[in-house]
Design an enzyme around this catalytic site. Structure first.
Site, PDB file in Angstrom:
ATOM      1  N   HIS A  92      44.034  29.352  34.284  1.00 62.73           N
ATOM      2  CA  HIS A  92      44.183  30.389  33.471  1.00 62.73           C
ATOM      3  C   HIS A  92      45.526  30.960  33.363  1.00 62.73           C
ATOM      4  O   HIS A  92      46.165  32.192  33.288  1.00 62.73           O
ATOM      5  CB  HIS A  92      43.455  31.752  34.247  1.00 62.73           C
ATOM      6  CG  HIS A  92      41.915  31.563  34.193  1.00 62.73           C
ATOM      7  ND1 HIS A  92      41.062  31.950  33.346  1.00 62.73           N
ATOM      8  CD2 HIS A  92      41.045  31.009  35.141  1.00 62.73           C
ATOM      9  CE1 HIS A  92      39.806  31.620  33.862  1.00 62.73           C
ATOM     10  NE2 HIS A  92      39.853  31.057  35.024  1.00 62.73           N
ATOM     11  N   ASN A 165      34.385  35.497  33.055  1.00 63.00           N
ATOM     12  CA  ASN A 165      34.369  34.376  32.297  1.00 63.00           C
ATOM     13  C   ASN A 165      33.651  34.913  30.781  1.00 63.00           C
ATOM     14  O   ASN A 165      32.700  35.738  30.798  1.00 63.00           O
ATOM     15  CB  ASN A 165      34.188  33.116  32.666  1.00 63.00           C
ATOM     16  CG  ASN A 165      35.048  32.305  33.287  1.00 63.00           C
ATOM     17  OD1 ASN A 165      36.481  32.769  33.332  1.00 63.00           O
ATOM     18  ND2 ASN A 165      34.910  31.313  34.047  1.00 63.00           N
ATOM     19  N   TYR A 379      42.334  34.467  45.912  1.00 63.80           N
ATOM     20  CA  TYR A 379      42.911  35.104  45.104  1.00 63.80           C
ATOM     21  C   TYR A 379      44.146  35.715  45.790  1.00 63.80           C
ATOM     22  O   TYR A 379      45.224  36.018  45.268  1.00 63.80           O
ATOM     23  CB  TYR A 379      42.274  36.325  44.258  1.00 63.80           C
ATOM     24  CG  TYR A 379      41.320  35.580  43.118  1.00 63.80           C
ATOM     25  CD1 TYR A 379      40.095  34.751  43.512  1.00 63.80           C
ATOM     26  CD2 TYR A 379      41.395  35.528  41.721  1.00 63.80           C
ATOM     27  CE1 TYR A 379      39.422  34.305  42.743  1.00 63.80           C
ATOM     28  CE2 TYR A 379      40.644  35.215  41.034  1.00 63.80           C
ATOM     29  CZ  TYR A 379      39.747  34.396  41.460  1.00 63.80           C
ATOM     30  OH  TYR A 379      38.880  33.560  40.487  1.00 63.80           O
TER      31      TYR A 379
HETATM   32 FE1  HDD Z   1      39.154  32.157  39.268  1.00 61.12          FE
HETATM   33  C1  HDD Z   1      42.094  33.080  38.221  1.00 61.12           C
HETATM   34  C2  HDD Z   1      37.725  33.698  36.649  1.00 61.12           C
HETATM   35  C3  HDD Z   1      36.251  30.717  40.334  1.00 61.12           C
HETATM   36  C4  HDD Z   1      40.487  30.681  42.160  1.00 61.12           C
HETATM   37  N1  HDD Z   1      39.881  32.827  37.838  1.00 61.12           N
HETATM   38  C5  HDD Z   1      41.015  33.294  37.424  1.00 61.12           C
HETATM   39  C6  HDD Z   1      41.136  33.929  36.380  1.00 61.12           C
HETATM   40  C7  HDD Z   1      39.882  34.390  35.853  1.00 61.12           C
HETATM   41  C8  HDD Z   1      39.054  33.584  36.817  1.00 61.12           C
HETATM   42  C9  HDD Z   1      39.420  35.175  34.602  1.00 61.12           C
HETATM   43  C10 HDD Z   1      42.450  34.593  35.771  1.00 61.12           C
HETATM   44  C11 HDD Z   1      42.849  36.059  36.123  1.00 61.12           C
HETATM   45  C12 HDD Z   1      43.918  36.536  35.227  1.00 61.12           C
HETATM   46  O1  HDD Z   1      43.918  36.713  34.084  1.00 61.12           O
HETATM   47  O2  HDD Z   1      45.011  36.672  36.070  1.00 61.12           O
HETATM   48  N2  HDD Z   1      37.196  31.905  38.667  1.00 61.12           N
HETATM   49  C13 HDD Z   1      36.955  32.867  37.418  1.00 61.12           C
HETATM   50  C14 HDD Z   1      35.188  32.729  37.547  1.00 61.12           C
HETATM   51  C15 HDD Z   1      34.902  32.051  38.432  1.00 61.12           C
HETATM   52  C16 HDD Z   1      36.085  31.550  39.262  1.00 61.12           C
HETATM   53  C17 HDD Z   1      34.692  33.381  36.397  1.00 61.12           C
HETATM   54  C18 HDD Z   1      33.653  31.406  38.789  1.00 61.12           C
HETATM   55  C19 HDD Z   1      32.545  32.182  38.670  1.00 61.12           C
HETATM   56  N3  HDD Z   1      38.325  30.752  41.052  1.00 61.12           N
HETATM   57  C20 HDD Z   1      37.136  30.466  41.073  1.00 61.12           C
HETATM   58  C21 HDD Z   1      37.339  29.720  42.299  1.00 61.12           C
HETATM   59  C22 HDD Z   1      38.409  29.897  42.951  1.00 61.12           C
HETATM   60  C23 HDD Z   1      39.302  30.575  42.057  1.00 61.12           C
HETATM   61  C24 HDD Z   1      35.795  29.131  42.957  1.00 61.12           C
HETATM   62  C25 HDD Z   1      38.865  29.289  44.169  1.00 61.12           C
HETATM   63  C26 HDD Z   1      38.314  29.088  45.255  1.00 61.12           C
HETATM   64  N4  HDD Z   1      40.955  31.839  39.885  1.00 61.12           N
HETATM   65  C27 HDD Z   1      41.348  31.079  40.999  1.00 61.12           C
HETATM   66  C28 HDD Z   1      42.997  31.431  41.338  1.00 61.12           C
HETATM   67  C29 HDD Z   1      43.423  32.240  40.202  1.00 61.12           C
HETATM   68  C30 HDD Z   1      42.343  32.268  39.305  1.00 61.12           C
HETATM   69  C31 HDD Z   1      43.547  30.301  41.808  1.00 61.12           C
HETATM   70  C32 HDD Z   1      44.566  31.596  39.491  1.00 61.12           C
HETATM   71  C33 HDD Z   1      45.433  32.692  39.264  1.00 61.12           C
HETATM   72  C34 HDD Z   1      44.868  33.747  39.630  1.00 61.12           C
HETATM   73  O3  HDD Z   1      43.797  33.464  40.451  1.00 61.12           O
HETATM   74  O4  HDD Z   1      45.519  34.838  39.904  1.00 61.12           O
HETATM   75  O5  HDD Z   1      42.975  32.055  42.575  1.00 61.12           O
END
Ligand code: HDD
Length: 707
Positions: A92, A165, A379
């Site tokens: 993202h 999402n 997160y």
């Molecule tokens: Fe995630 C970012 C949505 C599963 C780990 N995720 C992130 C963002 C969105 C989602 C919209 C962007 C937030 C922003 O705009 O700053 N993620 C989802 C959805 C998931 C999902 C809808 C499943 C239903 N995510 C998921 C899993 C993991 C992560 C299973 C780790 C185990 N997601 C992250 C992250 C991020 C992230 C690495 C990257 C940047 C951030 O968090 O701030 O921690």
């Protein structure tokens, strides 16, 4: 030749005007390179506040001599510049956001004690960040990808981050597979490409080896993954959460965002071209709409259900690869979010906003969905890595709007001056009472779910059916949408070099639907492989109208854009009628001419253009019109970009308006004898009106594109 502006019409898009006005606010009048004493703008200072004598020349020994290390002004400026980037989000990375407000319709106190839902009309500030998933920060907006839809509610009992999402299911069931999923879709590590796309071997290798991802790939191959606008896509919390009422009783809940403008997507060929013409298409669209005062809105809805429903449902409600069909549990509208303010600074707000799934206020809690539970670990780490300090919650965009009280102290970039002698609890120095302070049931009390079973690494049997809901999605699509899904699989799998990967994926898809798999195999000119063994027998499902975009299309041109290509000799009236009509319908109009200086109208006046046609291909518009005069038509026909403008609009099934001598252009665009009932005359007032009315309808999906 001297030109003058028409007095009749300068049909600029509202959005353009509003954003230009915002720009002007900041431009000032200065053009001088050096800081001059006595001008209105304040003197520049260093970050420490020292007035800077001269910001344009570094300190040097002699006019042409070496730069001196003692120039601390230069040093500070370059030092800051060298540290201006922070790690981009691992997923993202590319996103755009805005501020807004959520207004609750009615008290949900029978379901939840969350203050955001406490009373009718209650307003809570929000910040939303939309994003693509796979692409890097500098990638383009119209990648075929899932869109993030993350909302921060600044509730008066702490921030609630609904990090969702635009697709209601996910690729994987357990967070332990998330790094693998992301590594597979990101650029391949030995070559650094392709970025911002899933159309490559490693993604489909992973997807084909993880049948649980099949359902999500159907959504991803559908037009959901190429939305027309952030303003025209749904959002989903994806997981099953819990609502907890004041007594602690729990109800399961899923969250849905529905765009007031209706859902809309572009077609793939259009998406590819938008990425070249305007890589910032979605962010510009959001910025322009909000600055023009066309505030986008989404209605929040909830699906609530109890344990009895969960127990009877054919699928496990803890499995994030499954939906709960709206026919079984209707979506209850609970409030409206309006995005009404663009950010002042992209980095400070959009880049530094830190969403965390574990941010839930009292009244909202988690289910045991293993994907959600894993996310709750992830997160916090990522924010520390990106933002560099445990004090990231103090950044204005992240700071709760309600008071905070804790004894966490110090740390990098501590910006609050925390008073008091005691930094521990219990203590007898803070507050009227001594001893531990507890709010008890008023605080965030997790649902006391009973836990049983032995500790082991296991996937519940109830998660084993990977194909039934994929099939339900497929059979719920209109013919046009099914065509697009097939085309998308053929395109993406066609980008895989390894035949075995294509075969494995099609073998999985045979479990979803034979026609789907056969059409994809045909498209790839590939022998149909045997179906792969399915982990569970298929459950019969009914088509669900809610799953189709086109079946839910809204009859409107609101929020959409008409591009009018104006040729010399056009009448001002024809253009201004279109502009007025479209603006009345809630849309905007951009004027396009061969050159940005504009077109000479029939009365000799000049109609200034918003764009030269070479920079404004028709993919940037929802519909187009060509308005020209007797001689202008052939001049347009001679212009390659004008020909493409019309050809592409036709190929992308768009409604087209034509006025004046457009025959030469139509012929040059290869459309002689092909124009259909969505190619309408717009020369007269009645024709203009009928055209504007038609714009509210769908694209001309049954248009024949054969030669
Ligand atoms: Fe995630 C970012 C949505 C599963 C780990 N995720 C992130 C963002 C969105 C989602 C919209 C962007 C937030 C922003 O705009 O700053 N993620 C989802 C959805 C998931 C999902 C809808 C499943 C239903 N995510 C998921 C899993 C993991 C992560 C299973 C780790 C185990 N997601 C992250 C992250 C991020 C992230 C690495 C990257 C940047 C951030 O968090 O701030 O921690």
């Amino acid at each position: 030749m001297a030109t003058k502006k028409t007095t009749t019409a300068k049909p600029r898009a509202k959005a353009t005007t509003a954003s230009a006005a915002k720009d002007r606010e900041h431009l000032g009048t200065g053009g001088e390179l050096h800081q001059l004493a006595g001008v209105d703008s304040p003197a520049l200072t260093t970050a420490h506040g020292h007035p800077v004598e001269d910001d344009n020349n570094s300190l040097r020994a002699g006019d042409r001599g070496p730069t001196l290390l003692s120039d601390h002004v230069l040093r500070e400026k370059i030092f800051h510049f060298d540290h201006e980037r922070i790690p981009e989000r691992v997923v993202h990375a590319r996103g755009y956001g805005a501020h807004g407000v959520f207004e609750n319709y009615e008290s949900l106190s029978d379901l939840t004690r969350a203050s955001v839902f406490a009373t009718a009309g209650k307003k809570t500030e929000t910040f939303v960040r939309f994003s693509t998933v796979a692409g890097n920060l500098g990638s383009f907006d119209l990648a075929r990808d899932v869109r993030g839809f993350a909302t921060k509610f600044y509730t008066d009992e702490g921030n609630w981050d609904l990090v969702g999402n635009n697709i209601p299911v996910f690729f994987i069931q357990d967070a332990v597979k998330f790094p693998d999923l992301v590594h597979s879709v990101k650029e391949e590590p030995d070559r650094g490409f392709p970025q911002a796309q899933s159309a490559h071997d490693t993604f489909w290798d992973f997807a084909s080896l993880m049948p649980e991802s099949t359902h999500m790939t159907l959504w991803q191959m559908s037009d959901r993954a190429i939305p027309r606008s952030f303003r025209m896509m749904q959002g989903f919390g994806v997981h099953t959460f819990r609502f907890l009422d004041a007594a602690g009783a729990s109800t399961f809940v899923k969250f849905h965002w529905t765009p007031v403008l209706g859902m809309q997507s572009v077609v793939w060929n259009e998406a590819v071209k938008i990425n070249g013409a305007d890589p910032d298409f979605h962010r510009r669209d959001l910025f322009d709409a909000i600055t023009a005062g066309d505030f986008p809105q989404w209605e929040l809805g909830v699906q609530v259900f109890d344990d009895a429903f969960a127990d009877e449902f054919d699928f496990d409600v803890l499995d994030a690869t499954k939906i709960i069909p709206e026919e079984l549990v209707p979506v209850r509208p609970v409030g409206m979010m309006t995005l009404n303010r663009v950010v002042d600074n992209v980095f400070a707000e959009i880049e530094q906003v830190a969403f965390m799934t574990q941010n839930v206020p009292p009244g909202i809690d988690f289910s045991n969905d293993p994907l959600l539970q894993g996310r709750n670990f992830s997160y916090l780490d990522t924010q520390l890595k990106r933002l560099g300090s445990t004090n990231f919650s103090q950044l204005p965009v992240n700071a709760p709007r309600c008071p905070v009280a804790h004894f966490q102290r110090d740390g990098h970039m501590q910006t609050s001056t925390q008073p008091g002698r005691a930094a521990y609890e219990p203590n007898s120095f803070t507050g009227a009472d001594r001893g531990p302070r507890e709010v008890g049931p008023e605080g965030h009390v997790p649902f006391p779910a009973p836990v049983e079973g032995v500790t082991r690494r296991v996937r519940s049997e109830s998660f084993a059916d990977h194909y039934s809901q994929a099939r339900q999605f497929w059979i719920s699509q209109t013919d046009v949408e099914q065509d697009h899904i097939v085309d998308a699989y053929v395109f993406e799998l066609g980008k895989c070099d390894v035949l075995a990967i294509r075969q494995r994926m099609v073998a999985n898809l045979r479990n979803v639907d034979e026609t789907l798999a056969t059409r994809i195999a045909d498209g790839l000119r590939m022998r149909l492989p045997d179906p792969s063994p399915a982990a569970a027998p298929l459950v019969e499902t009914e088509p669900s109208a809610a799953l189709s975009i086109l079946a839910n299309a809204k009859e409107t041109f609101e929020g959409r854009k008409l591009g009018v290509l104006v040729g010399d000799g056009a009448t001002a009236a024809a253009v201004s009628r279109l502009t007025k009509g479209v603006e009345k319908a809630g849309g905007t109009v951009d004027v396009i001419a061969v050159a940005v200086g504009g077109a000479t109208l029939s009365d000799g006046s000049t109609l200034e253009a918003d764009h030269a046609v070479a920079g404004a291909p028709s993919v940037l518009f929802d519909a187009v019109a060509v308005v020209t005069g007797p001689d202008g038509g052939s001049a347009l026909a001679d212009e390659p970009a004008a020909r493409d403008f019309l050809t592409d609009a036709f190929t992308h099934f768009k409604v087209i308006g034509l006025a004046g001598d457009t025959d030469a252009l139509v012929a040059a665009a290869g459309l002689d004898g092909k124009l259909d009932d969505a190619c309408l005359p717009v020369g007269t007032a009645a024709e203009g009106k009928a055209f504007v009315a038609r714009l509210a309808g769908p694209r001309k999906w049954d248009r024949s594109l054969t030669a």
